[in-house]
Design a protein around this motif. Structure first.
Motif, PDB file in Angstrom:
ATOM      1  N   ASP A   4      90.183 -48.080 -52.007  1.00 39.65           N
ATOM      2  CA  ASP A   4      90.118 -49.307 -52.899  1.00 39.65           C
ATOM      3  C   ASP A   4      90.632 -48.902 -54.199  1.00 39.65           C
ATOM      4  O   ASP A   4      89.860 -48.192 -54.970  1.00 39.65           O
ATOM      5  CB  ASP A   4      88.819 -50.077 -52.913  1.00 39.65           C
ATOM      6  CG  ASP A   4      88.626 -51.184 -53.721  1.00 39.65           C
ATOM      7  OD1 ASP A   4      89.298 -51.225 -54.808  1.00 39.65           O
ATOM      8  OD2 ASP A   4      88.015 -52.132 -53.284  1.00 39.65           O
ATOM      9  N   HIS A 201      78.601 -53.202 -52.638  1.00 43.99           N
ATOM     10  CA  HIS A 201      79.970 -53.847 -52.692  1.00 43.99           C
ATOM     11  C   HIS A 201      81.066 -53.479 -51.673  1.00 43.99           C
ATOM     12  O   HIS A 201      81.734 -54.201 -51.195  1.00 43.99           O
ATOM     13  CB  HIS A 201      80.483 -53.189 -53.975  1.00 43.99           C
ATOM     14  CG  HIS A 201      81.823 -53.494 -54.220  1.00 43.99           C
ATOM     15  ND1 HIS A 201      82.089 -55.093 -54.447  1.00 43.99           N
ATOM     16  CD2 HIS A 201      82.920 -52.884 -54.658  1.00 43.99           C
ATOM     17  CE1 HIS A 201      83.333 -55.117 -54.813  1.00 43.99           C
ATOM     18  NE2 HIS A 201      83.898 -53.795 -54.844  1.00 43.99           N
ATOM     19  N   GLY A 204      80.854 -55.990 -48.965  1.00 44.44           N
ATOM     20  CA  GLY A 204      81.134 -57.366 -49.457  1.00 44.44           C
ATOM     21  C   GLY A 204      79.980 -58.166 -49.976  1.00 44.44           C
ATOM     22  O   GLY A 204      80.289 -59.473 -50.184  1.00 44.44           O
ATOM     23  N   ALA A 207      81.138 -59.641 -53.795  1.00 40.44           N
ATOM     24  CA  ALA A 207      82.431 -60.322 -54.018  1.00 40.44           C
ATOM     25  C   ALA A 207      82.191 -61.380 -54.830  1.00 40.44           C
ATOM     26  O   ALA A 207      81.121 -62.153 -54.749  1.00 40.44           O
ATOM     27  CB  ALA A 207      82.955 -60.722 -52.424  1.00 40.44           C
ATOM     28  N   ARG A 268      88.130 -56.831 -62.706  1.00 39.62           N
ATOM     29  CA  ARG A 268      88.902 -56.562 -61.331  1.00 39.62           C
ATOM     30  C   ARG A 268      90.408 -56.876 -61.539  1.00 39.62           C
ATOM     31  O   ARG A 268      91.319 -56.174 -61.147  1.00 39.62           O
ATOM     32  CB  ARG A 268      88.094 -56.756 -60.250  1.00 39.62           C
ATOM     33  CG  ARG A 268      88.949 -56.266 -58.875  1.00 39.62           C
ATOM     34  CD  ARG A 268      88.175 -56.167 -57.491  1.00 39.62           C
ATOM     35  NE  ARG A 268      88.870 -55.512 -56.582  1.00 39.62           N
ATOM     36  CZ  ARG A 268      88.407 -54.858 -55.632  1.00 39.62           C
ATOM     37  NH1 ARG A 268      87.096 -54.720 -55.612  1.00 39.62           N
ATOM     38  NH2 ARG A 268      89.041 -54.240 -54.800  1.00 39.62           N
TER      39      ARG A 268
END
Length: 414
Positions: A4, A201, A204, A207, A268
């Motif tokens: 990621d 995180h 998920g 999110a 993000r």
């Protein structure tokens, strides 16, 4: 494709914040006998304390560690023991290298007659970053149970006990007489909060902007309340201060970590757009490749550069002088490129040997000139479980001069 890039960027920023923060708040003053004494500009310039909220980024570091450990464990096909051994090896080997080289350097410095004050400061600054290994190793070893707990009971119920431990420790410190030291029970409890956020995180659970806004807004509210209750403004320790927010970590350190994670999640989309550019993307990759070594070696580099330049007999502003005004801070910024260059050199020298270079075929060049067995493994680039259509079963590297291989490739499902 397993990584990621957003979390990689947070890890790079966290490492950069720690390095820059230490280099800016650690003054090494040359005394009359030639020895070095440690001082901090925060003592004479308390107005700089709010800047430590940007540079004290350990919360983001543990958040990235929790995310990475959870994702790595989920992808690991074997037993948890093998995964843990590989994970710990990446942390302990650079540490052993630091201790070995540091011991040799200290021995050589003692032989050539380096003042005892300098040796004491060098040893303290070289060893001080190792404290993070204790909570990090314990949390990494507990990644499996923590994932199960977050999934079964939810993130909130897992975080509340850790926050309660830190709050009780803070209350105890304020009730006991000044100078009383408690065991560092909050070190693991405090940093488990951002680590748990990273684990959540990875599954998920954080999110969307709603979760990020809740973390950022709640963290800011708690920070304001703690400052109103009399917590120190500085996110790091200040020499001479009675209470520190970092040693041991207090509720303010926990609230700051939660706030930074929330703000990072809100940012993000902007970070992901930034990482599409070549230079930021390459910088993030390089920092993540050597994150542990950068963290371990940045303080020894500061001591080495300061001590070696002090032996020339010159008292250099911003490097050997007392950090008691803004001029010292501005001058220290001028020394940062030199410190960074030395750190990069040391880190690259300590990197393990890379992958062997590809063999070149006679008269060849480019893709057509490479042997099929020299093409890198495609499992991390083409994986039908993570990318592409479900009917993609095999990728074969083909040389133009190898018709049988081309025939096999033409017969495969596309």
């Amino acid at each position: 494709m397993n990584r990621d890039r957003f979390v990689d960027a947070l890890r790079a920023y966290a490492i950069g914040g720690v390095v820059l923060g230490h280099w800016l708040v650690t003054g090494l003053v040359v005394a009359g006998d030639g020895g070095l004494h440690q001082a901090s500009p925060l003592t004479a310039l308390p107005g700089l304390a709010p800047l430590t909220w940007v540079l004290q980024t350990l919360g983001l570091f543990f958040f990235a560690a929790g995310f990475g450990s959870a994702r790595s464990l989920a992808r690991h096909g074997g037993g948890a023991g093998g995964w843990l051994a590989r994970r710990l090896r990446g942390l302990l080997l650079p540490t052993v290298a630091l201790l070995g080289v540091g011991a040799a350097v200290l021995l050589a410095a003692t032989v050539v007659g380096t003042p005892d004050d300098t040796l004491t400061v060098a040893l303290r600054l070289a060893v001080s970053p190792l404290w993070f290994l204790v909570p990090l190793l314990l949390l990494v070893a507990s990644t499996g149970p923590l994932r199960v707990a977050v999934r079964r009971w939810g993130l909130g119920r897992c975080v509340v006990p850790a926050v309660t431990v830190v709050a009780l420790a803070d209350l105890t410190v304020r009730l006991l007489p000044a100078g009383t030291h408690l065991p560092p029970v909050t070190v693991v409890a405090a940093w488990s909060v951002p680590y748990l956020l990273g684990v959540a995180h990875a599954d998920g659970l954080l999110a969307g902007r709603r979760a990020a806004s809740t973390l950022a807004g709640g963290g800011v509210a708690v920070l304001a309340a703690l400052l109103a209750l009399g917590y120190p403004v500085s996110a790091v320790g200040v020499p001479g201060a009675g209470v520190s927010n970092l040693n041991p970590p207090s509720l303010l350190a926990v609230a700051l970590a939660v706030t930074q994670v929330g703000l990072a999640l809100l940012a993000r989309p902007a970070l992901e757009r930034l990482l599409t550019r070549p230079l930021p993307g390459r910088a993030v990759t390089e920092v993540n490749r050597s994150a542990v070594r950068i963290y371990l070696w940045h303080q020894p580099v500061l001591v080495a550069v300061t001590a070696l330049t002090a032996r020339s007999g010159l008292t250099l502003p911003g490097l050997h002088t007392v950090p008691n005004d803004l001029g010292w801070v501005l001058t220290r910024f001028c020394w940062l490129p030199l410190l960074a260059a030395v750190l990069v050199t040391v880190v690259r020298a300590g990197q393990p040997a890379g992958h062997p270079r590809r063999r070149r075929q006679p008269g060849g060049g480019g893709v057509a000139g490479r042997s099929a067995d020299c093409v890198p493994s495609t499992s991390q680039v083409y994986d039908h479980r993570r990318s592409g259509r479900p009917d993609l079963q095999e990728v074969i590297a083909v040389r133009d001069s190898d018709p049988p291989s081309r025939g096999r490739a033409n017969g495969q499902p596309r």
